[in-house]
Enzyme design. Sequence first.
Site, short mmCIF file in Angstrom:
data_model
loop_
_atom_site.label_atom_id
_atom_site.label_comp_id
_atom_site.label_asym_id
_atom_site.label_seq_id
_atom_site.Cartn_x
_atom_site.Cartn_y
_atom_site.Cartn_z
N GLY A 4 45.84 34.17 56.82
CA GLY A 4 47.21 34.42 57.27
C GLY A 4 47.32 34.55 58.79
CD GLU B 154 44.05 31.46 53.38
OE1 GLU B 154 43.30 30.52 53.75
OE2 GLU B 154 45.05 31.81 54.03
CB ALA C 106 46.81 38.54 54.52
CD GLU D 132 48.34 30.68 55.51
OE1 GLU D 132 47.98 31.84 55.24
OE2 GLU D 132 48.84 29.90 54.68
#
Length: 256
Positions: free
Chosen positions: A106, A129, A63, A109
């Site tokens: 992300g 993360e 992200a 994910e």
Amino acid sequence: MNQQIILERDGQAATIKVLRPEALNALSRSIVDEMDRLVEEIRADKSIRVLLFYSEENFAAGADIKAMAPCGEEEARAFLFTPTYNKIQALPIPTIAVVDGYAFGGGLELALRCDFRIVAKTAKMGLTELNLGIIPGAGGTVLLPRLVGEAKAKELIYLSRVIDGVEAERIGLANLAVEREELLPTARKLADKLCTRSSLSLAAAKAAIEYGVGHPEVQDACAHEGALWAELFNHHDQKEGMAAFIEKRRPVFTGE
Ligand code: CO8
């Protein structure tokens, strides 16, 4: 409409591609908003039989850290990709993450929400993360243990360990690791194979597996599977599949 993400069609297969090379395809809020719209479009289009996620050079380096950095709790909640990723996981068609380069945070994910992960041997994958003082927030802590087991998931997440495609295949995170130049041909071959199967059987198998994994009560999950199984006998594809066996020919499934 965000121009940094597109949908490409190739026969019955669709591919969602991120086009943000300057940030290694890091996922911004507006890219994921557009991804959400594309996923809705795909769900409504019965001619699409399989969905691939593939972005050139890098799957997604996570992200967008620069956008998340100043967030407070409320803004962080609004930034979450979970609703879109849930929709992807719930699609009735098979989904394939085709992973080249970096798939971090992300990005990984997103790949975890797919049914298959075909990866380059040289890909670099990690739920990184904790390096940033946060945790995976789009399904990573839930889905990684399902694939690799709790102990290995804790090791990868707690230590932000980055693994290559070969190791990802070895621990069950990837279905298959191949040479880079074989990545797209291998994924396309898998997509073509899936398109010859009954879309109804695939959707039912996916629903049964998802339900079973999420429901530890075996008898309950088996009852759910049995209901899906019996329902398929309302359809042409079951008649065709069994007739083809008896007549010693290949079945022609129509999704009806
Ligand atoms: N966000 C924003 N920009 C990024 C990101 C990212 N995740 N990753 C790379 N970039 C940018 C860099 O800032 C750089 O831009 P600029 O040239 O303007 O400085 C450009 O991409 C190229 O990156 P590098 O110069 O760092 O390239 P390197 O080859 O040296 O390194 C790495 C590549 C190792 C991939 C490195 O860029 C890196 O570590 N990136 C961050 C990876 C990461 O930690 N990802 C996880 C992010 S957190 C996350 O995903 C949270 C998910 C949980 C919730 C999801 C819903 C919100």
